[in-house]
Design an enzyme around this catalytic site. Structure first.
Site, short mmCIF file in Angstrom:
data_model
loop_
_atom_site.label_atom_id
_atom_site.label_comp_id
_atom_site.label_asym_id
_atom_site.label_seq_id
_atom_site.Cartn_x
_atom_site.Cartn_y
_atom_site.Cartn_z
N THR A 1 0.83 -1.17 0.06
CA THR A 1 0.04 0.15 0.00
C THR A 1 0.98 1.26 0.11
O THR A 1 2.06 1.04 -0.07
CB THR A 1 -0.79 -0.04 1.26
OG1 THR A 1 0.04 0.33 2.41
CG2 THR A 1 -1.49 -1.15 1.39
N ALA B 1 -1.62 -4.02 8.23
CA ALA B 1 -2.73 -3.19 8.96
C ALA B 1 -2.76 -1.66 8.24
O ALA B 1 -1.50 -1.38 7.72
CB ALA B 1 -2.69 -3.20 10.27
N THR C 1 -2.21 -2.96 19.19
CA THR C 1 -1.57 -1.66 19.82
C THR C 1 -2.24 -1.38 21.25
O THR C 1 -3.16 -1.83 21.39
CB THR C 1 -2.18 -0.54 18.71
OG1 THR C 1 -1.99 0.91 19.64
CG2 THR C 1 -3.64 -0.74 18.58
N ASP C 2 -1.67 -0.65 21.89
CA ASP C 2 -1.92 -0.19 23.29
C ASP C 2 -3.12 0.88 23.15
O ASP C 2 -4.20 1.01 24.11
CB ASP C 2 -1.05 0.53 24.15
CG ASP C 2 -0.58 1.85 23.52
OD1 ASP C 2 -0.87 2.24 22.33
OD2 ASP C 2 0.23 2.51 24.18
N GLU C 3 -3.41 1.39 21.90
CA GLU C 3 -4.63 2.14 21.77
C GLU C 3 -5.87 1.53 22.03
O GLU C 3 -6.90 2.10 22.01
CB GLU C 3 -4.56 3.00 20.57
CG GLU C 3 -3.31 3.57 20.25
CD GLU C 3 -3.16 4.56 18.74
OE1 GLU C 3 -4.16 5.20 18.45
OE2 GLU C 3 -1.96 4.66 18.60
N TYR D 1 -9.41 3.90 13.96
CA TYR D 1 -7.92 2.97 13.92
C TYR D 1 -8.19 2.14 15.16
O TYR D 1 -8.06 0.78 14.92
CB TYR D 1 -6.88 3.48 14.01
CG TYR D 1 -5.66 2.94 14.39
CD1 TYR D 1 -4.91 1.77 13.32
CD2 TYR D 1 -4.99 3.20 15.34
CE1 TYR D 1 -3.93 1.13 13.84
CE2 TYR D 1 -3.61 2.37 15.74
CZ TYR D 1 -3.35 1.39 15.05
OH TYR D 1 -2.27 0.62 15.12
N LYS E 1 -8.72 -2.31 15.27
CA LYS E 1 -7.39 -3.22 15.96
C LYS E 1 -8.14 -3.91 16.95
O LYS E 1 -7.98 -5.23 17.42
CB LYS E 1 -6.35 -2.49 16.45
CG LYS E 1 -5.48 -1.50 15.30
CD LYS E 1 -4.92 -2.77 14.30
CE LYS E 1 -3.80 -3.60 15.08
NZ LYS E 1 -3.04 -4.27 14.24
N LEU F 1 4.57 11.18 13.61
CA LEU F 1 5.00 12.35 14.28
C LEU F 1 6.57 12.20 14.46
O LEU F 1 7.09 13.68 13.66
CB LEU F 1 4.77 12.42 15.64
CG LEU F 1 5.07 13.39 16.49
CD1 LEU F 1 4.60 15.05 16.26
CD2 LEU F 1 4.82 13.23 18.08
N ARG G 1 2.87 9.87 25.30
CA ARG G 1 2.64 8.44 24.64
C ARG G 1 4.11 7.88 25.44
O ARG G 1 4.98 8.42 25.92
CB ARG G 1 3.09 8.69 23.23
CG ARG G 1 1.89 9.61 22.26
CD ARG G 1 0.64 8.69 22.59
NE ARG G 1 -0.64 9.22 21.69
CZ ARG G 1 -1.38 9.83 22.33
NH1 ARG G 1 -1.62 9.98 23.60
NH2 ARG G 1 -2.43 10.38 21.49
N ASN H 1 4.07 14.92 23.94
CA ASN H 1 4.32 15.29 22.48
C ASN H 1 5.27 16.41 22.23
O ASN H 1 6.45 16.68 21.70
CB ASN H 1 2.98 15.48 21.54
CG ASN H 1 2.35 14.21 21.38
OD1 ASN H 1 3.00 13.05 21.52
ND2 ASN H 1 1.30 14.30 20.84
#
Ligand SMILES: NC(=O)c1ccc[n+]([C@@H]2O[C@H](COP(=O)([O-])OP(=O)(O)OC[C@H]3O[C@@H](n4cnc5c(N)ncnc54)[C@H](O)[C@@H]3O)[C@@H](O)[C@H]2O)c1
Length: 349
Positions: free
Chosen positions: A34, A81, A130-132, A157, A161, A197, A221, A256
């Site tokens: 992709t 993914a 992911t931890d998300e 997203y 997941k 980022l 994060r 961030n």
């Protein structure tokens, strides 16, 4: 061991491919190529007799059956993914199709292969997540995500997941498919696609452009060096307990804004501007809708049960990363004209 790795032309998948081959494993890299893929990520191993590549989309079940029948892997590591939260806000459909339906196809293709092969004991389906999926934490350093934290995904997203994680667990409970799962925090390091980022900040800084910080930059994060993550993933696929999930984090919480300031300080040292600091280019921009406040991983399980620890601190890892981008301009230049790169995405109307 022969490992079928999906998404091996992406950021984390390619780190796993390179490390697996360095450790003498055979690898079959299955990737649709992709916008986020780059075969240069695996150029260092692509001539190895241990490496094979199959351009197959995980939405194509028949294609996956052929890959399993042809290569007969000992284990599967499923990383393919759609991975960019901002793109999931603008176009959630691809995330549903690849992350949920694609994982369903992978599970069914793996189950068919495993059953027809007589259910070999050592077979594993390792799902990389992911931890998300756990949602957003308050800014209180005593609270972290454990493997028991209830799922509470908040972006298209992370919801996709989370759905795929549930499917993987269901295939274990219902069909006995031997699975292991991992949920990791934000990765950074070499070969990171220039929409995320850390590379955005490094490349914008070098180009003299604004360094965009979403909102007030207070979102926290837990940063993990990609090569440490690859090491943890190979450990889990070899030694992880059946049906068990492991959280993987770098124990490196940074807001961030702190992260961007660290990158600027490293750049100031390695590639000083004629005057001033790269931090002068920091600009605060409209926040991401539903921007999770804080992610933090409690890595006690993988540490105590499997003995894993990250090899670098965040300061060491960021210095390695900046040095890599400074010496690999040919790699990132070629990706900067890919669709959507350099644009602000995911702001909704
Ligand atoms: N990057 C992170 O910080 C992070 C953190 C936690 C978990 N993860 C998970 O790790 C995995 C890898 O993430 P990444 O950052 O390397 O992603 P990435 O976007 O860099 O790479 C994804 C790869 O998957 C391939 N792919 C996408 N759709 C496909 C499809 N339908 N069929 C076959 N291949 C397809 C792409 O071509 C690409 O090579 C993902 O499952 C992601 O959810 C990433």
């Amino acid at each position: 061991m022969k490992i079928l790795i999906t998404g091996g032309a992406g950021f984390i998948g390619s780190a796993v491919v390179r490390l697996a081959i360095a450790r003498g494993h055979e690898v079959v890299n299955v990737d649709a190529l992709t916008y986020a893929a780059c075969l240069d990520n695996v150029a260092s191993v692509s001539d190895s007799p241990l490496y094979a590549f199959e351009q197959v989309d995980i939405r194509n079940r028949a294609g996956l059956d052929t890959v399993f029948a042809t290569h007969k892997p000992d284990v599967v590591m499923h990383l393919a993914a759609e991975s960019h939260v901002d793109r999931s806000i603008d176009g959630p459909g691809d995330f549903i199709e690849t992350n949920i339906s694609g994982t369903f196809n992978m599970l069914e293709a793996a189950r068919k292969y495993w059953v027809e092969a007589g259910k070999p004991e050592g077979f594993r389906f390792h799902h990389i997540s992911t931890d998300e999926v756990f949602g957003s934490l308050p800014n209180d350093r005593s609270v972290m995500f454990t493997e028991e934290t209830p799922y509470d995904p908040r972006s298209p997203y992370s919801a996709s997941k989370a759905s795929s994680d549930h499917l993987v667990r269901a295939w274990h409970e219902t069909y006995g498919l031997p699975v292991v799962l991992t949920n990791c925090s934000n990765n950074y390091g070499p070969f990171h696609f220039p929409e995320k980022l850390v590379p955005v900040i490094i490349l914008n800084a070098l180009a003299g452009k604004d360094l965009p910080i979403y909102g007030d930059g207070s979102n926290i994060r837990d940063w993990l060096y990609v090569e440490d993550h690859a090491d943890a993933l190979l450990l889990v696929v070899e030694k992880g307990a059946l049906g068990r999930s492991y959280n993987i984090g770098g124990e490196n919480e940074r807001s961030n804004l702190e992260l961007v300031k660290s990158l600027c300080a490293i750049l100031d040292e390695k590639r000083p501007k004629s005057s001033g600091s790269y931090a002068d280019q920091i600009t605060f921009v409209t926040d991401r809708p539903g921007h999770d406040a804080r992610y933090a991983i409690d890595p006690s399980r993988i540490r105590t049960e499997l003995g894993w620890r990250p090899s670098v601190t965040i300061d060491e890892g960021l210095a390695l990363t900046v040095a890599w981008y400074l010496s690999n301009e040919h790699w990132w230049r070629a990706l900067q004209n890919r669709h959507g790169v350099g644009e602000r995405l995911g702001v909704t109307a």
